[in-house]
Design a protein around this motif. Structure first.
Motif, PDB file in Angstrom:
ATOM      1  N   GLU A   1       0.977  -1.269  -0.107  1.00 16.25           N
ATOM      2  CA  GLU A   1       0.049   0.165   0.072  1.00 16.25           C
ATOM      3  C   GLU A   1       1.139   1.246   0.094  1.00 16.25           C
ATOM      4  N   TYR A   2       0.929   1.939  -1.152  1.00 13.58           N
ATOM      5  CA  TYR A   2       1.824   3.057  -1.481  1.00 13.58           C
ATOM      6  C   TYR A   2       1.021   4.412  -1.631  1.00 13.58           C
ATOM      7  N   VAL A   3      -0.373   4.184  -1.561  1.00 13.57           N
ATOM      8  CA  VAL A   3      -1.063   5.504  -1.886  1.00 13.57           C
ATOM      9  C   VAL A   3      -1.652   5.829  -0.491  1.00 13.57           C
ATOM     10  N   SER A   4      -2.596   5.125  -0.027  1.00 12.60           N
ATOM     11  CA  SER A   4      -3.254   5.558   1.288  1.00 12.60           C
ATOM     12  C   SER A   4      -2.467   4.851   2.416  1.00 12.60           C
ATOM     13  N   VAL A   5      -1.122   5.473   2.530  1.00 14.42           N
ATOM     14  CA  VAL A   5      -0.362   5.011   3.712  1.00 14.42           C
ATOM     15  C   VAL A   5      -0.853   5.351   5.088  1.00 14.42           C
ATOM     16  N   ASP A   6      -0.910   4.502   5.986  1.00 11.47           N
ATOM     17  CA  ASP A   6      -1.288   4.734   7.514  1.00 11.47           C
ATOM     18  C   ASP A   6      -0.097   5.668   8.041  1.00 11.47           C
TER      19      ASP A   6
END
Length: 240
Positions: free
Chosen positions: A68-73
């Motif tokens: 997950e590289y877009v909506s990163v925590d």
């Protein structure tokens, strides 16, 4: 993104009694947006495969960001720092064709023929030429200036993923050709391959080159649902 839904609506309309059906045989899509957030994540493995980022950076991103590289925590600060490093390596690239320098998207006569967007200027001239309209049987006065992308159309952006529409069209027996430029990082070919594989159709003709005059022009694969996937070698993002 709307083409699969449009094909589905045409197919439904063809089953309505007492109407002349549209001769729908299938559809063609180039680098199609299917599920935006999902597809953007494939930019990182694409960048790695094209040697735009190092093995070490890619492995760290893969492990720490977990795909997950877009909506990163925001709590995953290590991942955020790695994404920054990725951006430093790629921000000056032409995302639609990594072999070409970036150029401005302008639709004027001053646009450089060296810019890939020059083709859009040529299409604009062609589609608005009166002789072309006459040849296409466009009735005079029925259409104003043709625009390649008309952002004024009041769409409802309610389709999150077009994969279910591709599935429905396949079940109705419609053919499809899905192709990708293999130097487009904006919408990587790996993302397109992944959603096609998610349909779980058997492969009829496996990965093989397709040729023009004895030269490899790309690679292709055919599935049992009459869907063909193809890459276009060293090509940019060309949407149809």
């Amino acid at each position: 993104m709307i083409i699969p839904a449009l094909v589905q609506e045409i197919a439904k309309g063809n089953y309505i009694c007492c109407k002349t059906p549209i001769n729908l045989q299938g559809y063609v899509l180039g680098n199609p947006i299917t599920h935006v957030d999902f597809e953007i994540n494939f930019r990182i493995p694409f960048a790695h495969g094209m040697s735009l980022i190092s093995d070490e950076l890619y492995e760290s991103m893969r492990i720490i960001c977990k795909g997950e590289y877009v909506s990163v925590d925001p709590r995953n600060t290590k991942c955020l720092k790695l994404v920054e490093e990725y951006d430093k390596c790629t921000k000056k690239l032409n995302y639609e064709h990594i072999l070409k320098p970036p150029c401005e998207k302008i639709n004027t006569q001053e646009i450089s023929p060296d810019c890939e967007y020059y083709i859009y200027y040529l299409i604009d001239c062609w589609a608005n030429d009166e002789s072309v309209r006459e040849a296409l049987h466009v009735n005079k006065g029925t259409k104003g200036k043709w625009q390649r992308c008309n952002w004024t159309i009041p769409y409802n952006h309610d389709i999150i993923s077009s994969v279910p529409y591709h599935m429905n069209n396949s079940l109705r027996g419609y053919r499809s050709l899905i192709y990708s430029g293999d130097h487009d990082v904006k919408l990587p070919f790996q993302a397109t391959q992944d959603w096609i594989k998610s349909l779980n159709y058997p492969i009829i003709h496996d990965w093989r080159p397709w040729m023009i005059k004895n030269q490899i022009s790309g690679y292709t694969r055919t599935y049992s649902n009459k869907m063909t996937f193809a890459t276009i070698k060293a090509s940019l993002r060309v949407s149809t």
